[in-house]
Design a protein around this motif. Sequence first.
Motif, mmCIF file in Angstrom:
data_model
loop_
_atom_site.group_PDB
_atom_site.id
_atom_site.type_symbol
_atom_site.label_atom_id
_atom_site.label_comp_id
_atom_site.label_asym_id
_atom_site.label_seq_id
_atom_site.Cartn_x
_atom_site.Cartn_y
_atom_site.Cartn_z
ATOM 1 N N HIS A 190 0.830 -1.220 0.119
ATOM 2 C CA HIS A 190 -0.100 0.105 0.126
ATOM 3 C C HIS A 190 0.748 1.238 -0.095
ATOM 4 O O HIS A 190 0.168 2.147 -0.489
ATOM 5 N N ASP A 191 2.097 1.386 0.731
ATOM 6 C CA ASP A 191 2.699 2.565 0.767
ATOM 7 C C ASP A 191 3.812 2.545 -0.187
ATOM 8 O O ASP A 191 5.037 3.263 0.089
ATOM 9 N N LEU A 192 4.046 1.529 -1.079
ATOM 10 C CA LEU A 192 5.080 1.589 -2.209
ATOM 11 C C LEU A 192 5.557 3.099 -2.834
ATOM 12 O O LEU A 192 6.656 3.354 -3.011
ATOM 13 N N GLY A 193 4.546 3.706 -3.072
ATOM 14 C CA GLY A 193 4.511 4.868 -3.785
ATOM 15 C C GLY A 193 5.469 5.926 -2.839
ATOM 16 O O GLY A 193 6.049 6.866 -3.483
ATOM 17 N N GLU A 194 5.497 5.632 -1.463
ATOM 18 C CA GLU A 194 6.383 6.515 -0.756
ATOM 19 C C GLU A 194 7.978 6.232 -1.058
ATOM 20 O O GLU A 194 8.469 7.082 -0.368
ATOM 21 N N CYS A 195 8.046 5.278 -1.743
ATOM 22 C CA CYS A 195 9.500 4.989 -2.154
ATOM 23 C C CYS A 195 9.987 6.363 -2.818
ATOM 24 O O CYS A 195 11.182 6.559 -2.895
ATOM 25 N N PHE A 196 9.078 6.945 -3.589
ATOM 26 C CA PHE A 196 9.476 7.998 -4.463
ATOM 27 C C PHE A 196 9.077 9.437 -3.897
ATOM 28 O O PHE A 196 9.735 10.546 -4.159
ATOM 29 N N THR A 197 7.986 9.566 -2.996
ATOM 30 C CA THR A 197 7.538 10.862 -2.526
ATOM 31 C C THR A 197 7.913 10.962 -1.098
ATOM 32 O O THR A 197 7.865 12.034 -0.593
ATOM 33 N N GLY A 198 8.343 9.931 -0.402
ATOM 34 C CA GLY A 198 8.649 10.140 1.259
ATOM 35 C C GLY A 198 7.178 9.862 1.763
ATOM 36 O O GLY A 198 6.043 10.010 0.945
ATOM 37 N N ASP A 199 6.868 10.069 3.081
ATOM 38 C CA ASP A 199 5.506 10.099 3.709
ATOM 39 C C ASP A 199 5.226 11.448 3.847
ATOM 40 O O ASP A 199 5.721 12.260 4.448
ATOM 41 N N ILE A 200 3.826 11.601 3.596
ATOM 42 C CA ILE A 200 3.192 12.984 3.959
ATOM 43 C C ILE A 200 2.212 12.323 4.673
ATOM 44 O O ILE A 200 1.241 11.595 4.459
ATOM 45 N N PRO A 201 1.921 12.937 6.075
ATOM 46 C CA PRO A 201 1.008 12.435 6.850
ATOM 47 C C PRO A 201 -0.423 12.946 6.308
ATOM 48 O O PRO A 201 -0.682 13.836 5.471
ATOM 49 N N ASN A 249 -2.635 16.200 0.027
ATOM 50 C CA ASN A 249 -3.657 16.849 -0.719
ATOM 51 C C ASN A 249 -3.671 15.976 -1.958
ATOM 52 O O ASN A 249 -3.038 15.082 -2.175
ATOM 53 N N GLN A 250 -4.643 16.545 -2.916
ATOM 54 C CA GLN A 250 -4.896 15.800 -4.213
ATOM 55 C C GLN A 250 -3.634 15.655 -5.024
ATOM 56 O O GLN A 250 -3.463 14.968 -5.702
ATOM 57 N N THR A 251 -2.924 16.759 -5.015
ATOM 58 C CA THR A 251 -1.590 16.691 -5.757
ATOM 59 C C THR A 251 -0.705 15.859 -5.491
ATOM 60 O O THR A 251 -0.087 15.040 -6.272
ATOM 61 N N HIS A 252 -0.483 15.794 -4.072
ATOM 62 C CA HIS A 252 0.379 14.795 -3.588
ATOM 63 C C HIS A 252 0.176 13.253 -4.017
ATOM 64 O O HIS A 252 0.789 12.467 -4.340
ATOM 65 N N GLU A 253 -1.346 13.139 -3.714
ATOM 66 C CA GLU A 253 -1.867 11.743 -4.406
ATOM 67 C C GLU A 253 -1.614 11.346 -5.596
ATOM 68 O O GLU A 253 -1.175 10.318 -5.800
ATOM 69 N N GLU A 254 -1.671 12.408 -6.521
ATOM 70 C CA GLU A 254 -1.713 12.097 -8.119
ATOM 71 C C GLU A 254 -0.251 11.868 -8.464
ATOM 72 O O GLU A 254 0.298 11.194 -9.090
ATOM 73 N N THR A 255 0.869 12.826 -7.747
ATOM 74 C CA THR A 255 2.145 12.526 -7.943
ATOM 75 C C THR A 255 2.700 11.231 -7.572
ATOM 76 O O THR A 255 3.413 10.578 -8.264
ATOM 77 N N GLU A 256 2.318 10.915 -6.297
ATOM 78 C CA GLU A 256 2.461 9.601 -5.818
ATOM 79 C C GLU A 256 2.151 8.511 -6.907
ATOM 80 O O GLU A 256 2.807 7.567 -6.907
#
Length: 187
Positions: free
Chosen positions: A66-77, A82-89
Amino acid sequence: MEAQKLLDALLVAERLKDTTRHCYTAKGRHESVAEHSWMMTLMAFFMRDEFPKVDMDKVIRMCIIHDLGECFTGDIPTFDKNQTHEETEKNLLYNWVSSLPKRYAVEMKELYEEMAECKTMEAKIYKSIDSLEALIQHNVSDLSTWIPKEFDLNLTYADDKVAFSDYLKILRQAVREDTIKKIEAAK
């Protein structure tokens, strides 16, 4: 999976060991995303008997990836994302997933879509576990690590996510009671 492809995939996933979350451990260090995913997976393992008609192995797979996208973006609480963070990830994650052998890429994309839609029992359970694990970890961590908004969040967060299940509502209430005890003990 071919040996080198496996090593390449693990090299990316290994980043989650050093990607810290907002939560702290009982000993006072930042929790890693990998530790969060592991604890979620363990929760799903222990909940199997509570959901005998649900594919809990699928829930476990959801928890693992579920959090493999955070390999690229880091963790955002959650409260800052926001939606931009979600789309980028999602874009970075799907780009990486597409580089995997087809069988794994297809399975992972299907799981991510199911998780995003959150309509199946498996997806609802995974999402509940994701939220509950964060609350449990906050209760384990020292109260001095909490930011002001977390005092209310730990009492109310995830109520909507567990509403579909009597068992998860009971678990959520037990977590809330632990939160109340923790806050009252600090007074």
